[in-house]
Design a protein around this motif. Sequence first.
Motif, PDB file in Angstrom:
ATOM      1  N   ALA A   1      52.929 148.893  47.243  1.00 48.31           N
ATOM      2  CA  ALA A   1      53.229 149.073  45.819  1.00 48.31           C
ATOM      3  C   ALA A   1      54.565 148.426  45.475  1.00 48.31           C
ATOM      4  N   VAL A   2      55.563 148.654  46.346  1.00 45.06           N
ATOM      5  CA  VAL A   2      56.899 148.109  46.091  1.00 45.06           C
ATOM      6  C   VAL A   2      56.860 146.582  46.111  1.00 45.06           C
ATOM      7  N   SER A   3      56.229 146.030  47.179  1.00 47.38           N
ATOM      8  CA  SER A   3      56.202 144.569  47.269  1.00 47.38           C
ATOM      9  C   SER A   3      55.349 144.013  46.136  1.00 47.38           C
ATOM     10  N   GLY A   4      54.325 144.798  45.712  1.00 43.76           N
ATOM     11  CA  GLY A   4      53.502 144.371  44.584  1.00 43.76           C
ATOM     12  C   GLY A   4      54.341 144.227  43.330  1.00 43.76           C
ATOM     13  N   CYS A   5      55.212 145.181  43.068  1.00 41.08           N
ATOM     14  CA  CYS A   5      56.063 145.112  41.876  1.00 41.08           C
ATOM     15  C   CYS A   5      57.029 143.945  41.990  1.00 41.08           C
ATOM     16  N   ALA A   6      57.669 143.863  43.163  1.00 40.23           N
ATOM     17  CA  ALA A   6      58.660 142.803  43.352  1.00 40.23           C
ATOM     18  C   ALA A   6      57.996 141.435  43.248  1.00 40.23           C
ATOM     19  N   GLY A   7      56.722 141.356  43.640  1.00 39.74           N
ATOM     20  CA  GLY A   7      56.037 140.068  43.669  1.00 39.74           C
ATOM     21  C   GLY A   7      55.290 139.759  42.375  1.00 39.74           C
TER      22      GLY A   7
ATOM     23  N   LEU B   1      40.234 131.804  30.817  1.00 40.25           N
ATOM     24  CA  LEU B   1      40.220 131.883  32.284  1.00 40.25           C
ATOM     25  C   LEU B   1      40.026 133.328  32.696  1.00 40.25           C
ATOM     26  N   LYS B   2      39.481 133.518  33.890  1.00 37.97           N
ATOM     27  CA  LYS B   2      39.388 134.863  34.451  1.00 37.97           C
ATOM     28  C   LYS B   2      40.086 134.873  35.809  1.00 37.97           C
ATOM     29  N   VAL B   3      40.919 135.882  36.028  1.00 40.12           N
ATOM     30  CA  VAL B   3      41.538 136.065  37.334  1.00 40.12           C
ATOM     31  C   VAL B   3      40.866 137.249  38.004  1.00 40.12           C
ATOM     32  N   SER B   4      40.342 137.060  39.218  1.00 41.94           N
ATOM     33  CA  SER B   4      39.775 138.213  39.916  1.00 41.94           C
ATOM     34  C   SER B   4      40.339 138.305  41.326  1.00 41.94           C
ATOM     35  N   ASN B   5      40.601 139.514  41.753  1.00 47.67           N
ATOM     36  CA  ASN B   5      41.078 139.753  43.118  1.00 47.67           C
ATOM     37  C   ASN B   5      40.653 141.159  43.560  1.00 47.67           C
ATOM     38  N   GLU B   6      41.176 141.595  44.708  1.00 44.58           N
ATOM     39  CA  GLU B   6      40.755 142.892  45.259  1.00 44.58           C
ATOM     40  C   GLU B   6      41.136 144.056  44.341  1.00 44.58           C
ATOM     41  N   GLY B   7      42.125 143.861  43.465  1.00 45.51           N
ATOM     42  CA  GLY B   7      42.578 144.936  42.580  1.00 45.51           C
ATOM     43  C   GLY B   7      41.819 145.016  41.266  1.00 45.51           C
ATOM     44  N   GLY B   8      41.038 143.996  40.954  1.00 47.46           N
ATOM     45  CA  GLY B   8      40.304 143.997  39.693  1.00 47.46           C
ATOM     46  C   GLY B   8      40.231 142.614  39.085  1.00 47.46           C
ATOM     47  N   GLU B   9      40.037 142.561  37.761  1.00 48.86           N
ATOM     48  CA  GLU B   9      39.998 141.259  37.107  1.00 48.86           C
ATOM     49  C   GLU B   9      40.549 141.342  35.695  1.00 48.86           C
ATOM     50  N   ALA B  10      40.948 140.170  35.166  1.00 46.01           N
ATOM     51  CA  ALA B  10      41.483 140.127  33.807  1.00 46.01           C
ATOM     52  C   ALA B  10      41.142 138.771  33.209  1.00 46.01           C
ATOM     53  N   VAL B  11      40.966 138.779  31.884  1.00 43.67           N
ATOM     54  CA  VAL B  11      40.631 137.545  31.181  1.00 43.67           C
ATOM     55  C   VAL B  11      41.819 137.136  30.316  1.00 43.67           C
ATOM     56  N   LEU B  12      42.085 135.845  30.301  1.00 43.61           N
ATOM     57  CA  LEU B  12      43.151 135.289  29.476  1.00 43.61           C
ATOM     58  C   LEU B  12      42.490 134.313  28.512  1.00 43.61           C
ATOM     59  N   ASP B  13      42.624 134.563  27.205  1.00 46.66           N
ATOM     60  CA  ASP B  13      41.944 133.681  26.251  1.00 46.66           C
ATOM     61  C   ASP B  13      42.778 133.436  25.001  1.00 46.66           C
ATOM     62  N   ARG B  14      44.091 133.653  25.083  1.00 47.23           N
ATOM     63  CA  ARG B  14      44.934 133.437  23.913  1.00 47.23           C
ATOM     64  C   ARG B  14      46.200 132.678  24.270  1.00 47.23           C
ATOM     65  N   GLU B  15      46.642 131.845  23.339  1.00 42.53           N
ATOM     66  CA  GLU B  15      47.875 131.105  23.552  1.00 42.53           C
ATOM     67  C   GLU B  15      49.065 132.052  23.474  1.00 42.53           C
TER      68      GLU B  15
ATOM     69  N   GLN C   1      50.128 134.119  25.581  1.00 41.48           N
ATOM     70  CA  GLN C   1      49.990 135.320  26.409  1.00 41.48           C
ATOM     71  C   GLN C   1      49.863 134.878  27.864  1.00 41.48           C
ATOM     72  N   ALA C   2      50.541 135.609  28.739  1.00 35.78           N
ATOM     73  CA  ALA C   2      50.470 135.262  30.161  1.00 35.78           C
ATOM     74  C   ALA C   2      49.950 136.453  30.945  1.00 35.78           C
ATOM     75  N   LEU C   3      49.287 136.166  32.060  1.00 32.20           N
ATOM     76  CA  LEU C   3      48.985 137.219  33.022  1.00 32.20           C
ATOM     77  C   LEU C   3      50.090 137.181  34.056  1.00 32.20           C
TER      78      LEU C   3
ATOM     79  N   GLY D   1      46.150 143.312  35.718  1.00 33.03           N
ATOM     80  CA  GLY D   1      46.745 143.922  34.535  1.00 33.03           C
ATOM     81  C   GLY D   1      46.340 143.214  33.252  1.00 33.03           C
ATOM     82  N   ALA D   2      47.030 143.542  32.158  1.00 34.53           N
ATOM     83  CA  ALA D   2      46.671 142.990  30.845  1.00 34.53           C
ATOM     84  C   ALA D   2      47.620 141.842  30.486  1.00 34.53           C
ATOM     85  N   PRO D   3      47.161 140.910  29.634  1.00 33.90           N
ATOM     86  CA  PRO D   3      48.043 139.822  29.201  1.00 33.90           C
ATOM     87  C   PRO D   3      49.258 140.362  28.460  1.00 33.90           C
ATOM     88  N   ALA D   4      50.398 139.680  28.621  1.00 34.58           N
ATOM     89  CA  ALA D   4      51.636 140.071  27.949  1.00 34.58           C
ATOM     90  C   ALA D   4      52.309 138.796  27.444  1.00 34.58           C
ATOM     91  N   PRO D   5      53.243 138.937  26.506  1.00 34.11           N
ATOM     92  CA  PRO D   5      53.873 137.732  25.946  1.00 34.11           C
ATOM     93  C   PRO D   5      54.533 136.858  27.017  1.00 34.11           C
TER      94      PRO D   5
END
Lengths: 200, 151
Positions: free
Chosen positions: A16-22, A40-54, A56-58, A68-72
């Motif tokens: 969890a700690v290295s996840g936050c730091a990374g 685009l869709k990002v998928s990994n062992e933790g889940g998936e997320a879609v990015l479809d707006r200018e 906004q970054a994952l 997680g969710a897209p953020a500015p």
Amino acid sequence: MKRIHGLCIGLSLMVAVSGCAGKDNLIVLTPDDSGRVGALKVSNEGGEAVLDREGQALHLGDRRTSPGAPAPFSDEERALFAAALAAQPLAPVSYLLYFEFDSNNLTAESRQRLDDILRAAQERDSQDVLVIGHTDRAGEADYNAALSLQRAEAVRELLAGQGIAAESIQVSSHGEGNPLFPTADEVAEARNRRVEVVVR
Amino acid sequence: MKKILFFCTAMLLLGAFAAAQTEPAHIGRVKGTSGMVSIQRAGALKPAFPNMKVYLNDTLLTGSDGAVGILLEDNTLLSMGPMSRLALDKFDFSPAQNKYALQLRMEQGTFVYLSGLLGKLAPHAVSLDTPSGTISMLKDTNFMARFGGDE
């Protein structure tokens, strides 16, 4: 058993700690020439997320961390890409040159485009210039196959004469088979009597 | 002397023939470099320079002052900044056979991706392997990405 349990909690805390730091991995969409972005869709062992707006970054961690969710997307983050953006090559560019009827003479107007082609090749330091010949459908298909090749070769000679290395130029020809403006057979159509030049 | 000359010519021809037989088609070209940029190919590391051809399974690497831009055969434009690693795992652009694939491994660094014909004709054939997971294209798009590496 208890000890194993403790070890597991310890390990997951570390993750969890290295996840936050990374969480400094990120992906952001950028607009194309017409200002549009896709998705685009990002998928990994933790889940998936879609990015479809200018704008906004994952913000991503490792493969086990949920995207997680897209953020500015901040200006500081944009600055990280300065060197990669500066290294972006120029996109390939293509030109259409037109010919007089039943001939491999360029029209006067098209003759004046040769300078633009030369400039595009210099800007790109190009060693990859495609010259593709076409005809209209007036005349026999075999005759047009030969004519389209003659046209392409005439353009190759003009470009080589202007200083583009002959070995950088690849010639091909499509005869009457690839019209820009489809017509019935035996129709003379000036817009199809062309050579396409692609500078890559 | 004549015999040696003949032998040399024969070997040269044989060499040229073998090269023509085995040389795979390139999938793109390096268009611009700055600072230290190399290509790892079949275990060997060679410096990258403008107009150098790139092949399937090449890995591009930049040093701490390096940046590079490449143009793939389908007109995809890729560039990357310092301390970056990009492996070209899969590339197939054969519209005549309706075959499309683009798979890149962004191992570390900063990347700018400007979509080419593969993205336009077959966005679902485009995927990127990254330290954060797999990125798949749902709809043709340009993007930028940054990865700090696996650790």
